[in-house]
Design an enzyme around this catalytic site. Structure first.
Site, PDB file in Angstrom:
ATOM      1  N   ASP A 111       0.844  -1.199   0.000  1.00  0.00           N
ATOM      2  CA  ASP A 111       0.000   0.000   0.000  1.00  0.00           C
ATOM      3  C   ASP A 111       0.880   1.250   0.000  1.00  0.00           C
ATOM      4  OD1 ASP A 111      -3.265   0.228   0.940  1.00  0.00           O
ATOM      5  OD2 ASP A 111      -2.073   2.073   0.936  1.00  0.00           O
ATOM      6  N   ASP A 132       4.070   3.126  -4.288  1.00  0.00           N
ATOM      7  CA  ASP A 132       3.056   3.339  -5.315  1.00  0.00           C
ATOM      8  C   ASP A 132       3.112   2.186  -6.322  1.00  0.00           C
ATOM      9  OD1 ASP A 132       1.504   4.122  -7.466  1.00  0.00           O
ATOM     10  OD2 ASP A 132       2.138   6.224  -7.361  1.00  0.00           O
ATOM     11  N   TYR A 191     -12.864   5.571 -14.695  1.00  0.00           N
ATOM     12  CA  TYR A 191     -13.012   4.428 -13.769  1.00  0.00           C
ATOM     13  C   TYR A 191     -13.769   3.290 -14.460  1.00  0.00           C
ATOM     14  CZ  TYR A 191     -14.071   2.081  -9.266  1.00  0.00           C
ATOM     15  OH  TYR A 191     -14.185   1.191  -8.221  1.00  0.00           O
ATOM     16  N   LYS A 204     -12.123  -0.334 -15.035  1.00  0.00           N
ATOM     17  CA  LYS A 204     -12.692  -1.518 -14.370  1.00  0.00           C
ATOM     18  C   LYS A 204     -13.273  -2.512 -15.391  1.00  0.00           C
ATOM     19  CE  LYS A 204     -11.847  -0.605  -9.957  1.00  0.00           C
ATOM     20  NZ  LYS A 204     -11.052  -1.491  -9.082  1.00  0.00           N
TER      21      LYS A 204
HETATM   22  P1  NAD Z   1      -9.937   2.401   0.316  1.00  0.00           P
HETATM   23  O1  NAD Z   1      -9.571   3.779  -0.132  1.00  0.00           O
HETATM   24  O2  NAD Z   1     -10.492   2.230   1.693  1.00  0.00           O
HETATM   25  O3  NAD Z   1      -8.672   1.445   0.131  1.00  0.00           O
HETATM   26  C1  NAD Z   1      -7.855   1.505  -1.022  1.00  0.00           C
HETATM   27  C2  NAD Z   1      -6.398   1.327  -0.615  1.00  0.00           C
HETATM   28  O4  NAD Z   1      -5.609   1.328  -1.830  1.00  0.00           O
HETATM   29  C3  NAD Z   1      -5.873   2.485   0.254  1.00  0.00           C
HETATM   30  O5  NAD Z   1      -5.234   1.966   1.415  1.00  0.00           O
HETATM   31  C4  NAD Z   1      -4.897   3.207  -0.655  1.00  0.00           C
HETATM   32  O6  NAD Z   1      -3.799   3.783   0.047  1.00  0.00           O
HETATM   33  C5  NAD Z   1      -4.445   2.089  -1.582  1.00  0.00           C
HETATM   34  N1  NAD Z   1      -3.912   2.615  -2.841  1.00  0.00           N
HETATM   35  C6  NAD Z   1      -4.504   3.483  -3.690  1.00  0.00           C
HETATM   36  N2  NAD Z   1      -3.691   3.757  -4.714  1.00  0.00           N
HETATM   37  C7  NAD Z   1      -2.551   3.044  -4.511  1.00  0.00           C
HETATM   38  C8  NAD Z   1      -1.323   2.922  -5.229  1.00  0.00           C
HETATM   39  N3  NAD Z   1      -1.098   3.596  -6.344  1.00  0.00           N
HETATM   40  N4  NAD Z   1      -0.378   2.107  -4.718  1.00  0.00           N
HETATM   41  C9  NAD Z   1      -0.581   1.432  -3.553  1.00  0.00           C
HETATM   42  N5  NAD Z   1      -1.728   1.513  -2.853  1.00  0.00           N
HETATM   43  C10 NAD Z   1      -2.695   2.314  -3.318  1.00  0.00           C
HETATM   44  O7  NAD Z   1     -10.963   1.890  -0.784  1.00  0.00           O
HETATM   45  P2  NAD Z   1     -11.708   0.488  -1.038  1.00  0.00           P
HETATM   46  O8  NAD Z   1     -13.113   0.831  -1.289  1.00  0.00           O
HETATM   47  O9  NAD Z   1     -11.362  -0.533  -0.011  1.00  0.00           O
HETATM   48  O10 NAD Z   1     -11.061   0.103  -2.448  1.00  0.00           O
HETATM   49  C11 NAD Z   1     -10.550  -1.174  -2.753  1.00  0.00           C
HETATM   50  C12 NAD Z   1     -10.955  -1.551  -4.159  1.00  0.00           C
HETATM   51  O11 NAD Z   1     -12.365  -1.710  -4.201  1.00  0.00           O
HETATM   52  C13 NAD Z   1     -10.623  -0.520  -5.245  1.00  0.00           C
HETATM   53  O12 NAD Z   1     -10.087  -1.185  -6.369  1.00  0.00           O
HETATM   54  C14 NAD Z   1     -11.965   0.087  -5.582  1.00  0.00           C
HETATM   55  O13 NAD Z   1     -12.017   0.566  -6.903  1.00  0.00           O
HETATM   56  C15 NAD Z   1     -12.862  -1.109  -5.370  1.00  0.00           C
HETATM   57  N6  NAD Z   1     -14.297  -0.807  -5.194  1.00  0.00           N
HETATM   58  C16 NAD Z   1     -14.733  -0.150  -4.083  1.00  0.00           C
HETATM   59  C17 NAD Z   1     -16.087   0.110  -3.942  1.00  0.00           C
HETATM   60  C18 NAD Z   1     -16.636   0.830  -2.728  1.00  0.00           C
HETATM   61  O14 NAD Z   1     -17.816   1.195  -2.720  1.00  0.00           O
HETATM   62  N7  NAD Z   1     -15.838   1.039  -1.684  1.00  0.00           N
HETATM   63  C19 NAD Z   1     -16.992  -0.307  -4.929  1.00  0.00           C
HETATM   64  C20 NAD Z   1     -16.501  -0.958  -6.045  1.00  0.00           C
HETATM   65  C21 NAD Z   1     -15.145  -1.233  -6.161  1.00  0.00           C
END
Ligand code: NAD
Length: 253
Positions: free
Chosen positions: A37, A63, A156, A160
């Site tokens: 992360d 990153d 996005y 996706k």
């Molecule tokens: P979140 O923001 O709580 O967690 C995402 C994590 O990814 C964070 O800890 C962030 O620091 C890390 N991150 C982001 N960019 C990064 C990079 N370049 N390098 C390393 N780490 C990185 O969000 P989440 O909702 O848990 O997201 C997880 C996945 O779920 C994502 O792919 C998101 O698109 C997907 N998603 C989420 C939802 C929702 O409603 N939360 C819905 C559909 C899909």
């Protein structure tokens, strides 16, 4: 049924939200987990939480859109665990809900780089180890925006949908070699993901009412983690190339 005793697992985006819940679940099932992360504070907190529960993990902070960080993640996992059974490509960011005509180059490139290119780079780096072992399960966190045009902006949604293409290509190309690739498509889930809608006249205006009219309840990160762990486990041994909506019927509307 879902035991991962001593398995080597990488979870990206594991400092928060769905990734964090997934890392905790794998560790509770006996896996050794690499947390990858950007966020050093969140990653350290998850490592400490896993240790406090008697589990085994380590963090690589960086990153994931950078090749050097990707290489470090895979090398550290293989070095520390001696095996790589599961890769969860979960890290991701939202776009600004922009329609295509109002999507700037920076928004497009950043969202595509993190949500699509980073999973490509990680999977390419992990595959040689999985192919040598004739065993590996790769799970992607796709999205409702992988399935429809009304869940996010153009960048996005394109990224996706691209993730689904990666899943299907991987599943077909490596079928019979011990590798499986699948995805979850989460509906709205309580995490720390940020949606900063831009000054866009088209995107949020069109999408907002559609989302409002069709979503069900907000899910928890743990509900998403359960589905990821199922797809990673031998309990889903005949599931390959699938995209599983985890969304209280949003995709079914
Ligand atoms: P979140 O923001 O709580 O967690 C995402 C994590 O990814 C964070 O800890 C962030 O620091 C890390 N991150 C982001 N960019 C990064 C990079 N370049 N390098 C390393 N780490 C990185 O969000 P989440 O909702 O848990 O997201 C997880 C996945 O779920 C994502 O792919 C998101 O698109 C997907 N998603 C989420 C939802 C929702 O409603 N939360 C819905 C559909 C899909």
């Amino acid at each position: 049924m879902n035991t991962f005793e001593d398995h080597g697992v990488i979870v990206t985006g594991a400092a928060s939200g769905i990734g964090r819940a997934t890392a905790l679940k794998f560790a509770a099932l006996g896996a050794r987990v690499l947390i990858a992360d950007l966020d050093p504070v969140g990653a350290k907190a998850v490592v400490e939480e896993i240790a406090a529960a008697g589990g085994n993990s380590l963090a690589v902070v960086g990153d994931l859109s950078e090749q050097a960080v990707v290489d470090e993640v895979v090398e550290r996992a293989v070095g520390a665990f001696g095996r790589l059974d599961v890769l969860v490509n979960n890290a991701g960011i939202m776009d600004r809900m922009s329609a295509l005509g109002e999507t700037g180059d920076a928004e497009w490139e950043r969202v595509l780089r993190i949500n699509l290119t980073a999973p490509f780079l990680l999977t390419r780096a992990a595959l040689p180890y999985m192919l040598a072992a004739k065993r590996g399960s790769i799970v992607f966190t796709a999205s409702e925006a992988s399935l429809k045009g009304s869940a996010a902006g153009a960048a996005y949604t394109a990224a996706k949908h691209g993730v689904v293409g990666l899943v299907k290509s991987l599943a077909v190309m490596y079928r019979g070699q011990g590798i499986r690739a699948n995805a979850i498509a989460p509906g709205p889930t309580a995490t720390n993901i940020q949606v900063e809608a831009g000054p866009d006249a088209q995107g949020p205006f069109v999408i907002g009412p559609l989302i409002g009219a069709t979503i069900g309840r907000r899910g928890s990160a743990e509900e998403q983690a359960e589905a990821i762990v199922f797809l990673a486990s031998d309990a889903s041994s005949f599931v390959n190339g699938a995209v599983l909506p985890v969304d209280d019927a949003w995709a079914a509307v």
